[in-house]
Scaffold this active site. Sequence first.
Site, PDB file in Angstrom:
ATOM      1  N   GLY A   1       0.827  -1.215   0.000  1.00 15.79           N
ATOM      2  CA  GLY A   1       0.000   0.000   0.000  1.00 15.79           C
ATOM      3  C   GLY A   1       0.851   1.251   0.000  1.00 15.79           C
TER       4      GLY A   1
ATOM      5  N   MET B   1      -6.336   3.669  10.571  1.00 14.73           N
ATOM      6  CA  MET B   1      -5.697   2.492   9.985  1.00 14.73           C
ATOM      7  C   MET B   1      -4.597   1.981  10.918  1.00 14.73           C
ATOM      8  SD  MET B   1      -5.717   3.374   5.893  1.00 14.73           S
ATOM      9  CE  MET B   1      -5.968   1.774   5.142  1.00 14.73           C
ATOM     10  N   GLY B   2      -4.125   0.770  10.629  1.00 19.33           N
ATOM     11  CA  GLY B   2      -3.107   0.143  11.471  1.00 19.33           C
ATOM     12  C   GLY B   2      -3.742  -1.013  12.217  1.00 19.33           C
ATOM     13  N   ARG B   3      -3.706  -2.193  11.617  1.00 20.62           N
ATOM     14  CA  ARG B   3      -4.466  -3.321  12.148  1.00 20.62           C
ATOM     15  C   ARG B   3      -3.810  -3.924  13.399  1.00 20.62           C
ATOM     16  NH1 ARG B   3      -8.895  -5.369  10.359  1.00 20.62           N
ATOM     17  NH2 ARG B   3      -8.853  -4.063   8.508  1.00 20.62           N
TER      18      ARG B   3
ATOM     19  N   ASN C   1       7.031  -4.311   5.507  1.00 19.76           N
ATOM     20  CA  ASN C   1       7.650  -5.555   5.975  1.00 19.76           C
ATOM     21  C   ASN C   1       7.729  -6.636   4.897  1.00 19.76           C
ATOM     22  OD1 ASN C   1       8.418  -5.045   8.696  1.00 19.76           O
ATOM     23  ND2 ASN C   1       6.252  -4.912   9.227  1.00 19.76           N
TER      24      ASN C   1
ATOM     25  N   GLU D   1      -8.514   0.142  13.672  1.00 22.15           N
ATOM     26  CA  GLU D   1      -9.333  -0.789  12.884  1.00 22.15           C
ATOM     27  C   GLU D   1      -9.131  -2.232  13.338  1.00 22.15           C
ATOM     28  OE1 GLU D   1      -8.120  -0.994   8.735  1.00 22.15           O
ATOM     29  OE2 GLU D   1      -5.998  -0.858   9.253  1.00 22.15           O
TER      30      GLU D   1
ATOM     31  N   ASP E   1       1.947   2.550   8.703  1.00 18.35           N
ATOM     32  CA  ASP E   1       1.704   1.857   9.977  1.00 18.35           C
ATOM     33  C   ASP E   1       2.850   1.975  10.978  1.00 18.35           C
ATOM     34  OD1 ASP E   1      -0.705   1.052   8.979  1.00 18.35           O
ATOM     35  OD2 ASP E   1       0.002  -0.921   8.341  1.00 18.35           O
TER      36      ASP E   1
ATOM     37  N   THR F   1       5.912   2.834   5.185  1.00 23.21           N
ATOM     38  CA  THR F   1       4.637   2.321   5.678  1.00 23.21           C
ATOM     39  C   THR F   1       3.966   3.401   6.487  1.00 23.21           C
ATOM     40  OG1 THR F   1       3.556   0.842   7.235  1.00 23.21           O
ATOM     41  CG2 THR F   1       5.860   1.229   7.632  1.00 23.21           C
TER      42      THR F   1
ATOM     43  N   ARG G   1      -4.138   8.036   3.994  1.00 24.97           N
ATOM     44  CA  ARG G   1      -2.774   7.773   3.509  1.00 24.97           C
ATOM     45  C   ARG G   1      -2.518   8.460   2.171  1.00 24.97           C
ATOM     46  NH1 ARG G   1      -3.206   1.302   1.955  1.00 24.97           N
ATOM     47  NH2 ARG G   1      -3.883   1.577  -0.199  1.00 24.97           N
TER      48      ARG G   1
END
Lengths: 388, 388
Positions: A12, A178-180, A107, A235, A135, A133, A287
């Site tokens: 992403g 966002m950011g699971r 990652n 999320e 995240d 990222t 994002r």
Amino acid sequence: MSQNVLVVHGGGPTAVINASLYGVIEEAKRNPEVGKVYGAIGGTGAIFSETFLDLTSFEDDKLKLLLHTPASAIGSSRYPLYEKDYEKMAEIFRKYDIKYVLLNGGNGTMDACGHIYEVCRNLDIRVVGIPKTIDNDIAMTDHCPGYGSAARYIAASAQEVGEDIKSLPIHVCIMEAMGRNAGWITAASALARRKQGDAPHLIYLPERNFNETEFLEDVSRLYEKQGGVLVVVSEGLHNANGESIVPPIFKTERAVYYGDVSSHLANLVVKELGIKARSEKPGLCGRASVALQSPVDREEARMAGIQALRSAVEGKSGVMIGFERIPGDIYQIQPKLVPIKEVMLYERKMPDTYINERGNDVTEEFINWCKPLIGGDLPEFLNFRDYI
Amino acid sequence: MSQNVLVVHGGGPTAVINASLYGVIEEAKRNPEVGKVYGAIGGTGAIFSETFLDLTSFEDDKLKLLLHTPASAIGSSRYPLYEKDYEKMAEIFRKYDIKYVLLNGGNGTMDACGHIYEVCRNLDIRVVGIPKTIDNDIAMTDHCPGYGSAARYIAASAQEVGEDIKSLPIHVCIMEAMGRNAGWITAASALARRKQGDAPHLIYLPERNFNETEFLEDVSRLYEKQGGVLVVVSEGLHNANGESIVPPIFKTERAVYYGDVSSHLANLVVKELGIKARSEKPGLCGRASVALQSPVDREEARMAGIQALRSAVEGKSGVMIGFERIPGDIYQIQPKLVPIKEVMLYERKMPDTYINERGNDVTEEFINWCKPLIGGDLPEFLNFRDYI
């Protein structure tokens, strides 16, 4: 023989991944040892289809747009790679006189980077990773390009929606970030606050098991006191068994689909507390926002691109560009090289010292760490309620 | 005797309602006939509690922040009003030497404005409405302050998320826009496009009955062709019976709660087409964004505030400030006075000529009408996919 560069994006995008790309191109243009910069148009899959575009052929005026273009200007993919793919890649690199392979991603991409490094190490083809990222979950670096802008976005949005709720305090509002698996973005919403009592009023992170009873107590208490309440949630909130707090909506052969955490919690507030509630889920807007890019993030992303190519030209390979924070009162970072195998597939989460005891807010330590990354203070607003 | 002004905000705020407030204050400061400008802190309810703040006592440097402060700086409410409330109001106006009552709000507030006008008409208290709504559903004006900024927000977000989807074309993305009964905001997402094929690829408005079969056909065809698809939908989509397309989630004694249209449609795409889909619902972010304020909207909102007080001082009452577009190639508007009873409670929807035949997009006529309101072109991006 010309010594070309190939840049590949994976996963992403972020608001500043193209700034790293710009950094690579500007470094290539000023280094006589370097030939063309090819962009793999469409991620790793583009390597096999040899869909390469010579980016050095564009005028700098045009290329400067990259600094303010969200998403990936060369495209990206989530194409899964296998052992035979890596062997094939090496052949293609040689065909195009590619000596420097730069992979920009998270990652998963750093994992691919490590594998490509293995097949190229005896071919004098150098492979360097550029982290990216929103995240912020890549290991071995103080933080990651892309995160500062996502952090600025959620902080500015929480500030603005907080102002909206303060002016018409009729509901509880649940904003989803966002950011699971890692709560870095959710946590950054705390930077919206200028004084005691400012929104967001509650923050729930995936580093903690979500406790529904405590959540409802927290919301109820604040609503009684002040009317409008802004809650920011990840999320990826889950219960003590590691299951999503949202019941699955339906299943296909390949996957289970859950509803949104934000609307689930808004419904819970209405049902259990009888308080009006609504949800906001800016999602991909968070994002891709150019207006809320962090200038610090943009410059660091650009610098990571420059450093990646420079390191490759200097002979480095199998490394990723990381950032090290220089201790002191003034925010400064310096780039460092991290062995790629120390990065691969390790997911970095928020440390305990960044989360408060009840698990419904961040600590001052987190705020001090995060503040410089969003690139300047949020705007000052005037609210006459503060004067009565 | 000083002749004071009272400003009251009603209903949901916009990104520029405070610019109208600034316009009132600046006009008051330059007019020697006018005394203080009181802000009713917290909407119509603040009239009864006499929670008034003298806004003219603030320095102009501070007040200028209003031009870039979202939400309502004096607070707002959805307090329902009854006949006896209006009588009571008139007494309070006299107590504070209030000669000019300016109500800034949407359809509901204009209705209240009409009632207040009735009780004040024999008291030499003048009542003028300032229109405000992101929804653009107020009658008798070319458009409404607040709309241009909401339009810019959705257009910029559709452009940015469109870029994200283009760079990683793995899913259908459903973005939800505010505006339950009128599709003006949803429609403005079309301004994201610079060339054929740009996002948003489909637009569904509440002025048309939603047809699920046609929607799935549209999405499927576009996904086959291009991969990523961006669909923008109104939060108020309904079927031919006028019922929400989302089944009710639960009911309380007072209300029925529906899920979000965007996540409902994303789930439908996954279930029925087996295509990966996700939803974005920026919600309140879309009416509170300072970074995406339309400068044209801001200046028009300010002008509406100036004109409202000026008209009241000139002896007008029972009117609302409206905008008339001056015909010609260059966008120009002039203010006009609209009798408040012609405005009250009439909800303005998009005309048929602004919607295409299939009901999945807007027309060129709409785009030409809307374009000047967002206040300048959206940023230019660089995408190398356009060069291969």
